[in-house]
Write an enzyme that holds these catalytic residues in place. Structure first.
Site, PDB file in Angstrom:
ATOM      1  N   HIS A  82      32.604  23.370  28.307  1.00 27.40           N
ATOM      2  CA  HIS A  82      32.244  24.805  28.638  1.00 27.40           C
ATOM      3  C   HIS A  82      32.458  25.508  27.267  1.00 27.40           C
ATOM      4  CE1 HIS A  82      31.702  28.459  30.683  1.00 27.40           C
ATOM      5  NE2 HIS A  82      32.577  28.940  29.943  1.00 27.40           N
ATOM      6  N   ASP A 161      33.706  33.852  43.459  1.00 19.08           N
ATOM      7  CA  ASP A 161      33.765  34.535  41.851  1.00 19.08           C
ATOM      8  C   ASP A 161      32.400  35.350  41.489  1.00 19.08           C
ATOM      9  OD1 ASP A 161      34.630  34.581  39.093  1.00 19.08           O
ATOM     10  OD2 ASP A 161      32.474  33.406  39.020  1.00 19.08           O
ATOM     11  N   ARG A 168      34.080  43.477  39.110  1.00 18.19           N
ATOM     12  CA  ARG A 168      34.794  43.505  37.834  1.00 18.19           C
ATOM     13  C   ARG A 168      33.887  44.400  37.032  1.00 18.19           C
ATOM     14  NH1 ARG A 168      36.446  37.824  36.459  1.00 18.19           N
ATOM     15  NH2 ARG A 168      37.218  39.051  34.707  1.00 18.19           N
ATOM     16  N   SER A 183      37.991  32.919  36.726  1.00 15.38           N
ATOM     17  CA  SER A 183      36.649  33.016  36.910  1.00 15.38           C
ATOM     18  C   SER A 183      35.957  31.657  36.363  1.00 15.38           C
ATOM     19  CB  SER A 183      36.182  34.243  36.415  1.00 15.38           C
ATOM     20  OG  SER A 183      34.806  34.319  36.449  1.00 15.38           O
ATOM     21  N   LYS A 187      34.817  27.959  38.450  1.00 15.60           N
ATOM     22  CA  LYS A 187      33.230  27.215  38.352  1.00 15.60           C
ATOM     23  C   LYS A 187      33.202  25.827  37.958  1.00 15.60           C
ATOM     24  CE  LYS A 187      31.746  31.112  36.416  1.00 15.60           C
ATOM     25  NZ  LYS A 187      32.019  32.636  36.359  1.00 15.60           N
TER      26      LYS A 187
HETATM   27  N1  URA Z   1      32.784  34.527  31.883  1.00 14.94           N
HETATM   28  C1  URA Z   1      33.104  34.186  33.332  1.00 14.94           C
HETATM   29  O1  URA Z   1      32.502  33.178  33.953  1.00 14.94           O
HETATM   30  N2  URA Z   1      34.107  34.992  33.844  1.00 14.94           N
HETATM   31  C2  URA Z   1      34.494  35.921  33.517  1.00 14.94           C
HETATM   32  O2  URA Z   1      35.459  36.759  33.895  1.00 14.94           O
HETATM   33  C3  URA Z   1      34.469  36.324  32.001  1.00 14.94           C
HETATM   34  C4  URA Z   1      33.504  35.541  31.192  1.00 14.94           C
END
Ligand code: URA
Length: 434
Positions: A82, A161, A168, A183, A187
């Site tokens: 990632h 999320d 957010r 967050s 994922k």
């Molecule tokens: N990318 C994400 O997936 N989540 C965040 O909170 C910030 C960047």
């Protein structure tokens, strides 16, 4: 349990228990917590922070708010990668065929981009017909058959999320380290891999502008990944100028192909080698970095990584001819040379500005539904530290609309700074956390 009591607890600086976080995420996923209460909770977390235990528990609860992809039908240790994102970040395009050719099964979920350039899926769509709309069964079968597959993110991947991030985003609570880490990792955990290698960027084109913040985020994510039982490592890499030379979807695909042919730009090759080594080590294919690098060099030298890219594109419905003849990739109608207005050295490039220039040309998405022009972007000829003469070519701009090109050119020139002495050179890889 009442959401109100959890907000009070966090507002007063207390730690929210695992049961309480599971309750909060479970109820939120069922639409039983109003946005104003979840927003208040996010603000309380923003100011009060979370302990390591709370952060892990929140991550696990969000990861389990939807489906956890079951990759058990795929043989071998599955290693995911990632990136926190940046300008010219085409890393997956070269890296995943490389590690796949070294024997690591790549079963990856990827997204489309919102911002300067597209995401990995958009870039791969430079190959006509390429599709990520495949079922989980096809995905598993393809990885077992050719060692590599990418599918689009399902709606059911960490839905909590998605909902909380949307809140957010409009309540000024994105930039809290624990919330960002949970967050991203929710994922990644839901995407099912056994091991995860994170590329955390730092600099003017990165989410984390300051190096110490990038290290803190990387450490937090590695802690979460390991706490969740997935072998996790992080590389902190430079994003204070665009990665490699190409910025823009098809141009980045071409640069990835060049790299798989052994002709990649130095920083990009170094990133692929560093991340690739960590992936091979995590996946048990190499014992140490030296061995891993030599394996990665071999799959480039013998052409197997490039062939793997072609097999992968074809397996997902794409026309892979462009792997062998990159002229077949989408081409812009015009190319303009952007010339240096000064002499001396390039002392700084405002990396995020170059991303915005690419967006102006049509290479990125302003909203979820915008269409991307895959052909447009820039190929940089001068990067930070390079000596320049007045009139030297700084970059070649690829575009199809003269008005947009005028606008992008003006902004591009403002993004470059010059000095009469060479700037101090920082290492491209700032650190590795394992
Ligand atoms: N990318 C994400 O997936 N989540 C965040 O909170 C910030 C960047």
């Amino acid at each position: 349990m009442r959401m109100y009591d959890l907000i009070v607890k966090k507002r007063n600086g207390g730690a929210v228990s695992r049961d309480e976080l599971e309750y909060m995420i479970g109820e939120s996923t069922q639409d039983r917590i109003p946005d104003y209460q979840m927003s208040a909770m996010m603000m309380a977390i923003y100011f009060r922070g979370m302990t390591e235990e709370e952060t892990l528990n929140l991550t696990m609860a969000m990861a389990h708010s939807g489906e956890i992809l079951d990759l058990s039908g795929i043989r071998g240790i599955k290693v995911d990668k990632h990136s926190t994102g940046g300008v010219g970040d085409k890393t997956s395009l070269a890296l995943i065929p490389m590690v796949s050719a070294c024997g690591i099964p790549v079963a990856k979920m990827s997204g489309r981009g919102l911002g300067h350039t597209g995401g990995t899926i958009d870039k791969l769509e430079s190959f006509p017909g390429f599709s990520t709309g495949i079922s989980t069964e096809q995905f598993t079968r393809q990885v077992n058959r050719i060692g590599i597959a990418i599918m689009g993110q399902t709606k059911d991947l960490a839905p909590a999320d998605k909902k909380i991030y949307a809140l957010r985003d409009v309540t000024a609570t994105v930039d809290n380290m624990s919330l960002i880490a949970s967050s991203i990792m929710s994922k990644k955990l839901a995407a099912g891999a056994d091991a995860i290698v994170l590329d955390v960027k730092t600099g003017s084109g990165a989410f984390m502008k300051k190096e110490e913040d990038a290290f803190a985020l990387a450490e937090e994510m590695v802690r979460i990944g390991n706490g969740a039982g997935r072998r996790t490592r992080a590389v902190i890499s430079d994003m204070d100028q665009p990665l490699g030379r190409a910025v823009g979807n098809a141009l980045e695909v071409k640069e990835a192909i060049d790299t798989l042919q052994g002709n990649g730009p130095e920083d990009f090759v170094e990133l692929c080698m560093t991340l690739g080594s960590q992936m091979l080590i995590c996946g048990g294919a190499a014992g140490d970095e030296k061995q891993a690098r030599s394996m990665l060099e071999n799959v480039i030298a013998d052409g197997s990584a490039l062939r793997r890219l072609a097999e992968f594109v074809e397996a997902q419905g794409g026309d892979a001819s462009a792997v062998w003849d990159p002229q077949l990739l989408p081409q812009a109608q015009e190319t303009w040379q952007i010339l240096s207005p000064a002499e001396g050295y390039v002392s700084h490039i405002a990396c995020d500005e170059i991303g915005i220039c690419s967006l102006i040309l049509g290479g990125g998405r302003e909203t979820k539904d915008s269409c991307i022009d895959l052909s447009v972007g820039f190929v940089l000829q001068k990067k930070t530290g390079d000596a320049v003469q007045k009139g030297d070519i700084l970059a070649v701009m690829h575009g199809s609309d003269a008005q947009k090109m005028e606008q992008a050119q003006k902004r591009f020139l403002k993004a470059y700074q010059f000095s009469d002495h060479a700037p101090a050179k920082l290492p491209f890889i700032r650190g590795i956390i394992s």
